[in-house]
Design an enzyme around this catalytic site. Structure first.
Site, PDB file in Angstrom:
ATOM      1  CB  ALA A 155       5.339 -55.925  98.674  1.00 10.07           C
ATOM      2  CE1 TYR A 156       0.288 -51.338 103.561  1.00 16.64           C
ATOM      3  CE2 TYR A 156      -0.428 -49.818 101.837  1.00 16.64           C
ATOM      4  CZ  TYR A 156      -0.533 -50.310 103.137  1.00 16.64           C
ATOM      5  OH  TYR A 156      -1.467 -49.768 103.987  1.00 16.64           O
TER       6      TYR A 156
END
Length: 249
Positions: A155-156
Protein backbone atom coordinates in the site's frame (compact mmCIF):
# COMPACT_ATOMS: atom_id res chain seq x y z
CA UNK A 1 23.76 22.73 9.57
CA UNK A 2 23.93 25.40 6.89
CA UNK A 3 21.31 28.13 7.08
CA UNK A 4 20.46 30.68 4.46
CA UNK A 5 19.40 33.82 6.29
CA UNK A 6 16.55 35.57 4.55
CA UNK A 7 16.09 32.95 1.83
CA UNK A 8 12.33 32.92 2.46
CA UNK A 9 11.82 36.58 3.31
CA UNK A 10 8.31 37.55 2.22
CA UNK A 11 7.37 33.97 1.35
CA UNK A 12 4.52 31.98 2.84
CA UNK A 13 4.12 28.22 3.18
CA UNK A 14 1.71 25.46 4.08
CA UNK A 15 3.35 22.32 5.46
CA UNK A 16 1.20 19.20 5.87
CA UNK A 17 2.26 16.61 8.39
CA UNK A 18 3.81 19.62 10.08
CA UNK A 19 3.56 18.42 13.68
CA UNK A 20 6.43 15.92 13.45
CA UNK A 21 9.27 14.51 11.40
CA UNK A 22 10.15 16.03 8.03
CA UNK A 23 7.21 18.41 8.05
CA UNK A 24 8.17 19.90 11.40
CA UNK A 25 11.85 20.29 10.54
CA UNK A 26 11.08 21.82 7.15
CA UNK A 27 8.65 24.30 8.71
CA UNK A 28 11.23 25.21 11.35
CA UNK A 29 13.84 25.96 8.70
CA UNK A 30 11.49 28.00 6.52
CA UNK A 31 10.58 30.19 9.49
CA UNK A 32 14.24 30.47 10.56
CA UNK A 33 15.07 31.66 7.05
CA UNK A 34 12.42 34.38 7.02
CA UNK A 35 9.22 32.68 5.91
CA UNK A 36 5.75 32.51 7.41
CA UNK A 37 4.19 29.07 7.85
CA UNK A 38 0.85 27.44 8.54
CA UNK A 39 1.07 23.87 9.83
CA UNK A 40 -1.50 21.24 8.88
CA UNK A 41 -1.63 17.95 10.75
CA UNK A 42 -4.06 15.27 11.82
CA UNK A 43 -2.85 15.42 15.42
CA UNK A 44 -4.41 18.40 17.18
CA UNK A 45 -2.56 17.40 20.36
CA UNK A 46 0.85 17.77 18.71
CA UNK A 47 0.17 20.97 16.79
CA UNK A 48 0.50 23.37 19.71
CA UNK A 49 3.96 22.10 20.56
CA UNK A 50 4.98 22.01 16.90
CA UNK A 51 3.87 25.59 16.45
CA UNK A 52 6.05 26.65 19.36
CA UNK A 53 9.06 24.68 18.12
CA UNK A 54 8.82 25.91 14.53
CA UNK A 55 7.62 29.47 15.08
CA UNK A 56 4.71 28.85 12.72
CA UNK A 57 2.12 31.60 12.48
CA UNK A 58 -0.93 29.34 12.52
CA UNK A 59 -1.90 25.66 12.76
CA UNK A 60 -4.91 23.71 11.51
CA UNK A 61 -5.92 20.20 12.59
CA UNK A 62 -7.41 18.26 9.69
CA UNK A 63 -7.42 14.96 7.83
CA UNK A 64 -5.95 15.54 4.35
CA UNK A 65 -8.05 12.65 3.00
CA UNK A 66 -11.15 14.81 3.61
CA UNK A 67 -11.48 16.94 0.46
CA UNK A 68 -13.90 19.40 2.02
CA UNK A 69 -11.67 19.89 5.06
CA UNK A 70 -8.69 20.56 2.78
CA UNK A 71 -10.65 23.18 0.85
CA UNK A 72 -11.60 24.95 4.08
CA UNK A 73 -8.04 24.80 5.40
CA UNK A 74 -6.64 26.23 2.16
CA UNK A 75 -9.06 29.15 2.33
CA UNK A 76 -8.25 29.76 6.00
CA UNK A 77 -4.51 29.58 5.37
CA UNK A 78 -4.73 32.04 2.49
CA UNK A 79 -6.69 34.40 4.70
CA UNK A 80 -4.10 34.17 7.48
CA UNK A 81 -1.03 34.45 5.25
CA UNK A 82 -2.39 36.79 2.59
CA UNK A 83 -1.02 34.54 -0.16
CA UNK A 84 0.33 31.01 -0.56
CA UNK A 85 3.76 30.62 -2.14
CA UNK A 86 4.85 27.17 -0.97
CA UNK A 87 3.23 23.80 -0.35
CA UNK A 88 5.15 20.97 1.29
CA UNK A 89 2.89 17.90 1.29
CA UNK A 90 4.53 15.54 3.75
CA UNK A 91 1.55 14.04 5.59
CA UNK A 92 1.59 10.26 5.32
CA UNK A 93 1.18 6.89 7.02
CA UNK A 94 2.77 3.49 6.47
CA UNK A 95 -0.20 1.16 6.91
CA UNK A 96 -0.02 -2.52 7.74
CA UNK A 97 3.06 -4.70 7.25
CA UNK A 98 1.85 -7.83 5.46
CA UNK A 99 2.11 -9.68 2.13
CA UNK A 100 -0.43 -8.68 -0.51
CA UNK A 101 -2.59 -11.77 -0.12
CA UNK A 102 -2.99 -11.03 3.60
CA UNK A 103 -3.04 -7.24 3.45
CA UNK A 104 -6.08 -5.76 5.26
CA UNK A 105 -8.31 -4.03 2.73
CA UNK A 106 -9.21 -1.19 5.07
CA UNK A 107 -5.53 -0.46 5.75
CA UNK A 108 -4.70 -0.42 2.04
CA UNK A 109 -7.53 1.99 1.36
CA UNK A 110 -6.57 4.28 4.23
CA UNK A 111 -2.93 4.50 3.11
CA UNK A 112 -3.93 5.46 -0.43
CA UNK A 113 -6.53 7.95 0.83
CA UNK A 114 -3.98 9.83 2.94
CA UNK A 115 -0.76 9.41 0.97
CA UNK A 116 -2.11 9.87 -2.56
CA UNK A 117 -5.62 11.33 -2.45
CA UNK A 118 -4.44 13.71 0.27
CA UNK A 119 -1.67 15.05 -1.98
CA UNK A 120 -4.17 15.46 -4.83
CA UNK A 121 -6.65 17.33 -2.64
CA UNK A 122 -3.97 19.67 -1.29
CA UNK A 123 -2.59 20.49 -4.72
CA UNK A 124 -6.05 20.85 -6.23
CA UNK A 125 -7.05 23.46 -3.65
CA UNK A 126 -3.75 25.35 -3.33
CA UNK A 127 -2.61 25.58 -6.94
CA UNK A 128 -5.28 28.18 -7.86
CA UNK A 129 -3.92 30.55 -5.19
CA UNK A 130 -0.43 30.14 -6.65
CA UNK A 131 -1.60 30.67 -10.21
CA UNK A 132 -3.40 33.85 -9.18
CA UNK A 133 -0.06 35.22 -7.94
CA UNK A 134 2.04 33.79 -10.76
CA UNK A 135 4.38 32.05 -8.33
CA UNK A 136 4.53 28.78 -6.45
CA UNK A 137 6.75 25.97 -5.25
CA UNK A 138 5.29 22.52 -4.48
CA UNK A 139 7.10 19.54 -2.98
CA UNK A 140 5.14 16.31 -2.66
CA UNK A 141 7.00 13.88 -0.41
CA UNK A 142 7.16 10.40 -1.93
CA UNK A 143 9.65 7.64 -1.02
CA UNK A 144 12.22 5.28 -2.47
CA UNK A 145 9.48 2.70 -1.92
CA UNK A 146 7.62 4.39 -4.76
CA UNK A 147 10.55 3.72 -7.07
CA UNK A 148 11.54 0.21 -5.98
CA UNK A 149 8.67 -1.22 -3.94
CA UNK A 150 9.25 -2.68 -0.49
CA UNK A 151 7.99 -6.18 0.28
CA UNK A 152 5.17 -6.34 2.81
CA UNK A 153 4.49 -2.63 2.18
CA UNK A 154 2.43 -2.75 -1.00
CA UNK A 155 0.00 0.00 0.00
CA UNK A 156 2.75 2.42 0.97
CA UNK A 157 4.82 1.58 -2.12
CA UNK A 158 1.84 1.96 -4.45
CA UNK A 159 0.72 5.23 -2.88
CA UNK A 160 4.20 6.75 -3.14
CA UNK A 161 4.60 5.59 -6.74
CA UNK A 162 1.32 7.39 -7.35
CA UNK A 163 2.69 10.56 -5.78
CA UNK A 164 5.67 10.47 -8.16
CA UNK A 165 3.48 10.02 -11.25
CA UNK A 166 0.98 12.61 -10.07
CA UNK A 167 3.70 15.20 -9.45
CA UNK A 168 5.24 14.64 -12.88
CA UNK A 169 1.86 15.32 -14.44
CA UNK A 170 1.25 18.38 -12.25
CA UNK A 171 4.67 19.86 -12.91
CA UNK A 172 4.19 19.62 -16.67
CA UNK A 173 0.75 21.22 -16.44
CA UNK A 174 2.18 24.17 -14.52
CA UNK A 175 5.45 24.61 -16.42
CA UNK A 176 5.72 28.15 -17.74
CA UNK A 177 3.15 29.48 -15.29
CA UNK A 178 5.52 30.38 -12.48
CA UNK A 179 4.59 27.33 -10.38
CA UNK A 180 7.11 24.51 -9.99
CA UNK A 181 6.18 21.06 -8.64
CA UNK A 182 8.63 18.31 -7.74
CA UNK A 183 8.66 15.24 -5.52
CA UNK A 184 11.20 14.00 -2.99
CA UNK A 185 12.12 10.34 -2.57
CA UNK A 186 13.85 9.84 0.78
CA UNK A 187 15.11 6.53 2.00
CA UNK A 188 14.09 5.65 5.54
CA UNK A 189 15.14 8.33 8.01
CA UNK A 190 14.78 8.70 11.75
CA UNK A 191 11.19 9.87 12.26
CA UNK A 192 8.12 9.13 14.39
CA UNK A 193 6.61 7.32 11.38
CA UNK A 194 9.00 4.43 12.12
CA UNK A 195 6.93 3.72 15.21
CA UNK A 196 4.26 2.39 12.85
CA UNK A 197 6.61 -0.36 11.61
CA UNK A 198 8.02 -3.56 13.13
CA UNK A 199 11.78 -3.46 13.72
CA UNK A 200 12.30 -6.18 11.11
CA UNK A 201 10.91 -3.88 8.42
CA UNK A 202 13.13 -1.01 9.53
CA UNK A 203 16.16 -3.32 9.51
CA UNK A 204 15.30 -4.48 5.97
CA UNK A 205 15.12 -0.91 4.70
CA UNK A 206 18.40 0.03 6.39
CA UNK A 207 20.09 -2.96 4.76
CA UNK A 208 19.23 -1.59 1.32
CA UNK A 209 21.01 1.75 1.88
CA UNK A 210 24.64 1.68 0.62
CA UNK A 211 25.70 4.26 3.23
CA UNK A 212 24.72 1.69 5.85
CA UNK A 213 22.61 4.01 7.97
CA UNK A 214 19.22 5.62 8.10
CA UNK A 215 18.94 9.21 6.99
CA UNK A 216 18.53 12.12 9.35
CA UNK A 217 15.54 14.40 9.06
CA UNK A 218 17.61 17.55 8.61
CA UNK A 219 19.20 16.05 5.47
CA UNK A 220 15.87 15.72 3.71
CA UNK A 221 14.63 19.05 5.09
CA UNK A 222 17.65 20.77 3.57
CA UNK A 223 16.77 19.32 0.18
CA UNK A 224 13.13 20.34 0.52
CA UNK A 225 14.13 23.89 1.40
CA UNK A 226 16.17 24.14 -1.79
CA UNK A 227 13.27 22.70 -3.78
CA UNK A 228 10.82 25.31 -2.44
CA UNK A 229 13.22 28.23 -2.79
CA UNK A 230 13.52 30.67 -5.67
CA UNK A 231 16.84 28.99 -6.52
CA UNK A 232 14.95 25.96 -7.82
CA UNK A 233 13.83 27.68 -10.99
CA UNK A 234 14.49 25.32 -13.91
CA UNK A 235 13.58 21.89 -12.56
CA UNK A 236 9.96 20.80 -12.44
CA UNK A 237 7.97 17.56 -12.81
CA UNK A 238 11.06 15.86 -11.42
CA UNK A 239 12.21 13.66 -8.53
CA UNK A 240 14.90 14.65 -6.02
CA UNK A 241 16.57 11.86 -4.10
CA UNK A 242 17.86 11.60 -0.52
CA UNK A 243 18.44 7.88 -0.27
CA UNK A 244 22.05 7.31 0.78
CA UNK A 245 22.76 5.80 -2.63
CA UNK A 246 19.85 3.35 -2.68
CA UNK A 247 18.16 4.87 -5.72
CA UNK A 248 20.23 6.75 -8.27
CA UNK A 249 17.63 7.16 -11.02
Amino acid sequence: MTKYSGRFDGRTAIVTGGASGLGLETARRIVAEGGRVVLWDLSADNLAGAREVTGAEHAIALDVSDAAAVARAAEESNRVLGRIDILVASAGITGATAPVHEFPIDSFQRVVEINLYGVFYCCREIVPYMLANGYGRIVNVASVAGKEGNPNASAYSASKAGVIGFTKSLGKELAGKGVIANSLTPATFESPILEQLPQSQVDYMRSKIPMGRLGEVHESAAMVCFMVSEECSFTTASVFDTSGGRTTY
